[in-house]
Design an enzyme around this catalytic site. Sequence first.
Site, PDB file in Angstrom:
ATOM      1  N   ILE A  73      -3.367  20.311  22.437  1.00  0.00           N
ATOM      2  CA  ILE A  73      -2.575  21.519  22.210  1.00  0.00           C
ATOM      3  C   ILE A  73      -3.304  22.260  21.096  1.00  0.00           C
ATOM      4  CG2 ILE A  73      -0.975  20.257  20.666  1.00  0.00           C
ATOM      5  CD1 ILE A  73       1.197  22.300  21.493  1.00  0.00           C
ATOM      6  N   SER A  74      -3.646  23.504  21.340  1.00  0.00           N
ATOM      7  CA  SER A  74      -4.498  24.240  20.409  1.00  0.00           C
ATOM      8  C   SER A  74      -3.845  24.402  19.044  1.00  0.00           C
ATOM      9  CB  SER A  74      -4.831  25.630  20.970  1.00  0.00           C
ATOM     10  OG  SER A  74      -5.705  25.527  22.061  1.00  0.00           O
ATOM     11  N   GLN A  75      -4.696  24.534  18.045  1.00  0.00           N
ATOM     12  CA  GLN A  75      -4.257  24.864  16.690  1.00  0.00           C
ATOM     13  C   GLN A  75      -3.503  26.201  16.726  1.00  0.00           C
ATOM     14  OE1 GLN A  75      -7.656  25.479  14.212  1.00  0.00           O
ATOM     15  NE2 GLN A  75      -6.463  25.896  12.365  1.00  0.00           N
TER      16      GLN A  75
END
Length: 210
Positions: free
Chosen positions: A64-66
């Site tokens: 899950i992206s930053q």
Amino acid sequence: IKMDDLKYIARRRNLVQELAEKGIIAEKVLQAIGKVPRHRFFDKTLIDFAYEDKAFPIGSDQTISQPYTVAYQSELLDVKEGEKVLEIGTGSGYQSAVLEELGANVYSIERQEALFHRTFSRLPEIGYHIAQFLGDGYKGLPNYAPFDKIIVTASADIMPQALREQLAIGGILVIPISTTMYKITRLDNDTYKEEKVNSCAFVPMIHGTN
């Protein structure tokens, strides 16, 4: 607001503040991040980390992206209410949710089958309704083109020509290629403006659907 979400409101507010301090200036992007319950996209074991500005594993060798990255790409994309947006790499669905909060009609492709099925059921449970497809992101969705905006959430090794062709005139493509973020604007049928905007780090974008 569901009861289990109450304790996360302050954490979300703190995250929004942190992103503003790191240079995100688009108010509508900050508001969208402030609305999406990021903890709902996490496994229970990692839920306490949901509002840290970091990427976390979600299985299938994906992350899950930053939040900063999500906010930064969303800011570059400059979504207007009602625009048709193609997302390459549904992943957890967090970026999809942010795009929907920005007013986009979201079409999203995921290559990893296990991830696709999990997110396909998860997004509606949280309250987001996007068009989800299992397939090869490099090919885009020609049957649904053109798109006002296209966002790629994994690092491509080459510029996918199909995605450029599926952009509407005046449309914007935001894509990491290797370690560089690009913003590409389609000026007319044959002309594109390419801007290198930043260095970045993403999981690789994989060809094919096998």
